[in-house]
Motif scaffolding. Structure first.
Motif, PDB file in Angstrom:
ATOM      1  N   LYS A   8     -42.327  -0.528 -37.556  1.00  0.00           N
ATOM      2  CA  LYS A   8     -40.819  -0.685 -39.158  1.00  0.00           C
ATOM      3  C   LYS A   8     -40.075   0.886 -38.638  1.00  0.00           C
ATOM      4  O   LYS A   8     -38.837   0.714 -39.388  1.00  0.00           O
ATOM      5  CB  LYS A   8     -42.480  -0.434 -40.579  1.00  0.00           C
ATOM      6  CG  LYS A   8     -43.349  -1.394 -40.121  1.00  0.00           C
ATOM      7  CD  LYS A   8     -44.305  -0.781 -40.963  1.00  0.00           C
ATOM      8  CE  LYS A   8     -45.375  -1.817 -41.455  1.00  0.00           C
ATOM      9  NZ  LYS A   8     -46.822  -1.156 -41.711  1.00  0.00           N
ATOM     10  N   ILE A   9     -40.490   2.340 -38.744  1.00  0.00           N
ATOM     11  CA  ILE A   9     -39.648   3.266 -38.819  1.00  0.00           C
ATOM     12  C   ILE A   9     -38.739   2.988 -37.790  1.00  0.00           C
ATOM     13  O   ILE A   9     -37.399   3.239 -37.684  1.00  0.00           O
ATOM     14  CB  ILE A   9     -40.440   4.572 -38.680  1.00  0.00           C
ATOM     15  CG1 ILE A   9     -41.346   4.811 -39.489  1.00  0.00           C
ATOM     16  CG2 ILE A   9     -39.527   5.751 -38.155  1.00  0.00           C
ATOM     17  CD1 ILE A   9     -40.433   5.337 -41.297  1.00  0.00           C
ATOM     18  N   ARG A  10     -38.904   2.310 -36.763  1.00  0.00           N
ATOM     19  CA  ARG A  10     -37.998   1.851 -35.332  1.00  0.00           C
ATOM     20  C   ARG A  10     -36.943   1.255 -35.928  1.00  0.00           C
ATOM     21  O   ARG A  10     -36.010   1.592 -35.225  1.00  0.00           O
ATOM     22  CB  ARG A  10     -39.038   1.405 -34.303  1.00  0.00           C
ATOM     23  CG  ARG A  10     -37.709   1.710 -33.234  1.00  0.00           C
ATOM     24  CD  ARG A  10     -38.681   0.974 -31.597  1.00  0.00           C
ATOM     25  NE  ARG A  10     -39.973   1.949 -30.985  1.00  0.00           N
ATOM     26  CZ  ARG A  10     -40.829   1.812 -30.946  1.00  0.00           C
ATOM     27  NH1 ARG A  10     -41.569   0.594 -31.939  1.00  0.00           N
ATOM     28  NH2 ARG A  10     -42.110   2.606 -30.852  1.00  0.00           N
ATOM     29  N   HIS A  11     -37.751   0.168 -36.247  1.00  0.00           N
ATOM     30  CA  HIS A  11     -36.288  -0.824 -36.839  1.00  0.00           C
ATOM     31  C   HIS A  11     -35.410   0.189 -37.638  1.00  0.00           C
ATOM     32  O   HIS A  11     -34.548  -0.610 -38.090  1.00  0.00           O
ATOM     33  CB  HIS A  11     -37.175  -1.865 -37.632  1.00  0.00           C
ATOM     34  CG  HIS A  11     -36.276  -2.867 -38.287  1.00  0.00           C
ATOM     35  ND1 HIS A  11     -35.360  -4.249 -37.508  1.00  0.00           N
ATOM     36  CD2 HIS A  11     -36.614  -3.507 -39.188  1.00  0.00           C
ATOM     37  CE1 HIS A  11     -35.605  -5.114 -38.115  1.00  0.00           C
ATOM     38  NE2 HIS A  11     -35.668  -5.223 -39.532  1.00  0.00           N
ATOM     39  N   PHE A  12     -36.133   1.189 -38.934  1.00  0.00           N
ATOM     40  CA  PHE A  12     -35.466   0.785 -40.030  1.00  0.00           C
ATOM     41  C   PHE A  12     -33.954   2.169 -38.920  1.00  0.00           C
ATOM     42  O   PHE A  12     -33.126   1.338 -39.725  1.00  0.00           O
ATOM     43  CB  PHE A  12     -36.539   2.390 -40.691  1.00  0.00           C
ATOM     44  CG  PHE A  12     -34.936   2.715 -41.650  1.00  0.00           C
ATOM     45  CD1 PHE A  12     -35.121   2.457 -42.548  1.00  0.00           C
ATOM     46  CD2 PHE A  12     -35.411   4.538 -40.905  1.00  0.00           C
ATOM     47  CE1 PHE A  12     -34.768   3.670 -44.010  1.00  0.00           C
ATOM     48  CE2 PHE A  12     -34.421   5.305 -41.910  1.00  0.00           C
ATOM     49  CZ  PHE A  12     -33.695   4.465 -43.621  1.00  0.00           C
ATOM     50  N   LEU A  13     -33.857   3.127 -38.229  1.00  0.00           N
ATOM     51  CA  LEU A  13     -33.607   3.505 -37.304  1.00  0.00           C
ATOM     52  C   LEU A  13     -32.317   3.018 -36.259  1.00  0.00           C
ATOM     53  O   LEU A  13     -31.105   3.198 -36.605  1.00  0.00           O
ATOM     54  CB  LEU A  13     -34.012   4.500 -36.686  1.00  0.00           C
ATOM     55  CG  LEU A  13     -35.104   5.591 -37.043  1.00  0.00           C
ATOM     56  CD1 LEU A  13     -35.913   6.430 -36.146  1.00  0.00           C
ATOM     57  CD2 LEU A  13     -34.693   6.462 -37.988  1.00  0.00           C
ATOM     58  N   ASN A  63     -30.985  -0.536 -37.247  1.00  0.00           N
ATOM     59  CA  ASN A  63     -30.672  -0.968 -38.537  1.00  0.00           C
ATOM     60  C   ASN A  63     -29.587  -0.297 -39.755  1.00  0.00           C
ATOM     61  O   ASN A  63     -29.514  -0.867 -40.717  1.00  0.00           O
ATOM     62  CB  ASN A  63     -31.528  -2.101 -39.324  1.00  0.00           C
ATOM     63  CG  ASN A  63     -31.729  -2.873 -38.187  1.00  0.00           C
ATOM     64  OD1 ASN A  63     -31.383  -4.212 -37.653  1.00  0.00           O
ATOM     65  ND2 ASN A  63     -33.326  -2.998 -37.575  1.00  0.00           N
ATOM     66  N   LEU A  64     -29.481   0.852 -39.556  1.00  0.00           N
ATOM     67  CA  LEU A  64     -29.106   1.790 -40.745  1.00  0.00           C
ATOM     68  C   LEU A  64     -27.318   1.555 -40.087  1.00  0.00           C
ATOM     69  O   LEU A  64     -27.229   1.222 -39.502  1.00  0.00           O
ATOM     70  CB  LEU A  64     -29.028   3.279 -40.394  1.00  0.00           C
ATOM     71  CG  LEU A  64     -30.989   4.242 -40.758  1.00  0.00           C
ATOM     72  CD1 LEU A  64     -30.648   5.904 -40.485  1.00  0.00           C
ATOM     73  CD2 LEU A  64     -30.501   3.450 -42.926  1.00  0.00           C
ATOM     74  N   HIS A 105     -25.580  11.205 -42.523  1.00  0.00           N
ATOM     75  CA  HIS A 105     -26.900  12.374 -43.402  1.00  0.00           C
ATOM     76  C   HIS A 105     -27.436  12.456 -42.491  1.00  0.00           C
ATOM     77  O   HIS A 105     -27.500  12.337 -40.788  1.00  0.00           O
ATOM     78  CB  HIS A 105     -27.921  11.245 -43.719  1.00  0.00           C
ATOM     79  CG  HIS A 105     -28.490  11.172 -45.088  1.00  0.00           C
ATOM     80  ND1 HIS A 105     -28.896  12.352 -45.937  1.00  0.00           N
ATOM     81  CD2 HIS A 105     -30.466  10.751 -45.217  1.00  0.00           C
ATOM     82  CE1 HIS A 105     -29.109  11.953 -46.334  1.00  0.00           C
ATOM     83  NE2 HIS A 105     -30.562  12.273 -45.984  1.00  0.00           N
ATOM     84  N   ASN A 106     -28.390  13.842 -42.379  1.00  0.00           N
ATOM     85  CA  ASN A 106     -29.515  14.116 -41.644  1.00  0.00           C
ATOM     86  C   ASN A 106     -30.984  13.423 -41.970  1.00  0.00           C
ATOM     87  O   ASN A 106     -31.252  13.542 -43.017  1.00  0.00           O
ATOM     88  CB  ASN A 106     -29.319  15.622 -42.121  1.00  0.00           C
ATOM     89  CG  ASN A 106     -28.138  16.600 -41.549  1.00  0.00           C
ATOM     90  OD1 ASN A 106     -27.714  16.462 -40.756  1.00  0.00           O
ATOM     91  ND2 ASN A 106     -28.224  17.841 -42.426  1.00  0.00           N
ATOM     92  N   TYR A 107     -31.543  13.610 -40.302  1.00  0.00           N
ATOM     93  CA  TYR A 107     -32.953  12.627 -40.288  1.00  0.00           C
ATOM     94  C   TYR A 107     -33.392  13.725 -39.819  1.00  0.00           C
ATOM     95  O   TYR A 107     -33.283  14.108 -38.626  1.00  0.00           O
ATOM     96  CB  TYR A 107     -33.171  11.023 -39.980  1.00  0.00           C
ATOM     97  CG  TYR A 107     -32.058  10.606 -40.832  1.00  0.00           C
ATOM     98  CD1 TYR A 107     -32.131   9.138 -41.758  1.00  0.00           C
ATOM     99  CD2 TYR A 107     -30.443  10.657 -39.799  1.00  0.00           C
ATOM    100  CE1 TYR A 107     -31.150   8.728 -42.757  1.00  0.00           C
ATOM    101  CE2 TYR A 107     -29.839   9.292 -40.719  1.00  0.00           C
ATOM    102  CZ  TYR A 107     -30.443   8.625 -42.236  1.00  0.00           C
ATOM    103  OH  TYR A 107     -29.405   7.578 -43.028  1.00  0.00           O
ATOM    104  N   VAL A 108     -34.976  13.314 -40.349  1.00  0.00           N
ATOM    105  CA  VAL A 108     -36.464  14.300 -39.646  1.00  0.00           C
ATOM    106  C   VAL A 108     -37.252  13.219 -39.412  1.00  0.00           C
ATOM    107  O   VAL A 108     -38.220  12.884 -40.832  1.00  0.00           O
ATOM    108  CB  VAL A 108     -36.724  15.145 -40.421  1.00  0.00           C
ATOM    109  CG1 VAL A 108     -37.773  16.089 -39.659  1.00  0.00           C
ATOM    110  CG2 VAL A 108     -35.693  16.325 -40.585  1.00  0.00           C
ATOM    111  N   LEU A 109     -38.395  13.072 -38.212  1.00  0.00           N
ATOM    112  CA  LEU A 109     -39.307  12.637 -38.291  1.00  0.00           C
ATOM    113  C   LEU A 109     -39.857  13.046 -37.807  1.00  0.00           C
ATOM    114  O   LEU A 109     -40.245  14.221 -37.357  1.00  0.00           O
ATOM    115  CB  LEU A 109     -38.485  11.735 -36.632  1.00  0.00           C
ATOM    116  CG  LEU A 109     -40.109  10.361 -36.212  1.00  0.00           C
ATOM    117  CD1 LEU A 109     -40.614   9.337 -37.354  1.00  0.00           C
ATOM    118  CD2 LEU A 109     -40.103  10.456 -35.006  1.00  0.00           C
ATOM    119  N   VAL A 110     -41.605  13.033 -38.731  1.00  0.00           N
ATOM    120  CA  VAL A 110     -42.586  13.665 -38.465  1.00  0.00           C
ATOM    121  C   VAL A 110     -44.048  12.872 -37.961  1.00  0.00           C
ATOM    122  O   VAL A 110     -43.772  11.270 -38.820  1.00  0.00           O
ATOM    123  CB  VAL A 110     -42.493  14.302 -40.090  1.00  0.00           C
ATOM    124  CG1 VAL A 110     -44.318  14.886 -39.774  1.00  0.00           C
ATOM    125  CG2 VAL A 110     -41.791  15.422 -40.408  1.00  0.00           C
ATOM    126  N   ALA A 111     -44.016  12.719 -36.707  1.00  0.00           N
ATOM    127  CA  ALA A 111     -45.040  11.884 -36.317  1.00  0.00           C
ATOM    128  C   ALA A 111     -46.357  13.039 -35.691  1.00  0.00           C
ATOM    129  O   ALA A 111     -45.849  13.625 -35.131  1.00  0.00           O
ATOM    130  CB  ALA A 111     -44.892  11.367 -35.575  1.00  0.00           C
TER     131      ALA A 111
END
Length: 264
Positions: A134-139, A141-142, A150-156
């Motif tokens: 889901k997150i992979r698809h979100f990134l 298709n931005l 914009h700035n993005y941070v992934l926490v996993a």
């Protein structure tokens, strides 16, 4: 600037311009890289000045500059003029401060990152919690070039940085259930958070933790079961995406579409 204006602006950019923008943002983000570039430039400039004053080859002057600024003091390329001796003494003291700054922002930061103590310094950024399709698809298709506007941070809580995570997205390894991990991700200064985990209980707990850190952050939560929507609504979260509802609605739409095609 509105979201529509940002989107329109990003669509008008060429690929080369977008690459330069991403590079400039990367340079502004990395204090460690700034220090390295500053030290290298200072070495090159001082070497050029020393070579001109002493009348020696540039490679020897470059060795002198590095030797002086790092306080190594080997003396293999000693000054011959009075002004050079005075300048060397001054640059030795300057080099002491540069060495301390270099250690603080380069070596110390490298050690902290290796130990998992990385701290994000962004403002008004988006924090993505969880790494899954889901997150992979979100990134993927931005709109616009990722990271430019914009700035993005992934926490996993995964062992290593995902190989397919765009380089402009900062990665923070850790359990997002823990408040200290969210604080290191810059949750106090974040604009929005998107929570997409594999367990609804974790998603609700993380959403509550986020609210306790920053009540003003916009939160969007992905749930698996419709039954758990009520828990999020009780704490005031309205942006909820439920897989059960999405799949069910898609099946209903497909069913009626098939009936229309059959009777036409």
């Amino acid at each position: 600037m509105t979201d529509e204006a940002v989107l329109k602006k990003s669509k008008n950019r060429g690929p080369l311009q977008e690459k330069f923008i991403v590079l400039s943002k990367f340079l502004r983000r990395s204090r460690m890289l700034k220090v390295v570039i500053l030290v290298v430039l200072l070495n090159l400039i001082l070497a050029a000045i020393y070579a001109n004053i002493e009348g020696i080859d540039y490679h020897l002057a470059l060795y002198w500059a590095t030797d002086t600024l790092t306080n190594t003091g080997s003396g293999l390329v000693p000054p011959t003029l009075k002004v050079s001796w005075i300048g060397t003494t001054i640059f030795m003291w300057l080099g002491l401060g540069i060495t301390l700054v270099f250690v603080e922002f380069v070596y110390v930061k490298m050690v902290k990152n290796m130990r998992g103590n990385k701290v994000i310094k962004f403002k008004d950024h988006t924090i993505l919690i969880g790494w899954n399709p889901k997150i992979r698809h979100f990134l993927k298709n931005l709109q616009g070039t990722l990271g430019v506007d914009h700035n993005y941070v992934l926490v996993a809580d995964i062992a290593d940085r995902p190989f397919d995570l765009p380089q402009v997205v900062e990665f923070l390894r850790g359990n997002p259930d823990e408040e200290r991990i969210l604080l290191r991700a810059g949750m106090k200064d974040a604009q929005q958070a998107i929570v997409a985990t594999e367990d609804d209980a974790d998603a609700v707990l993380i959403a509550m933790t986020i609210q306790s850190i920053n009540i003003n952050v916009r939160i969007c939560v992905n749930l698996l079961s419709e039954e758990n929507i009520k828990h999020l609504k009780r704490i005031g979260i309205e942006q909820i995406v439920c897989d059960e509802n999405l799949t069910g609605n898609a099946l209903v739409d497909a069913f009626y579409k098939n009936q229309e095609d059959y009777f036409l």
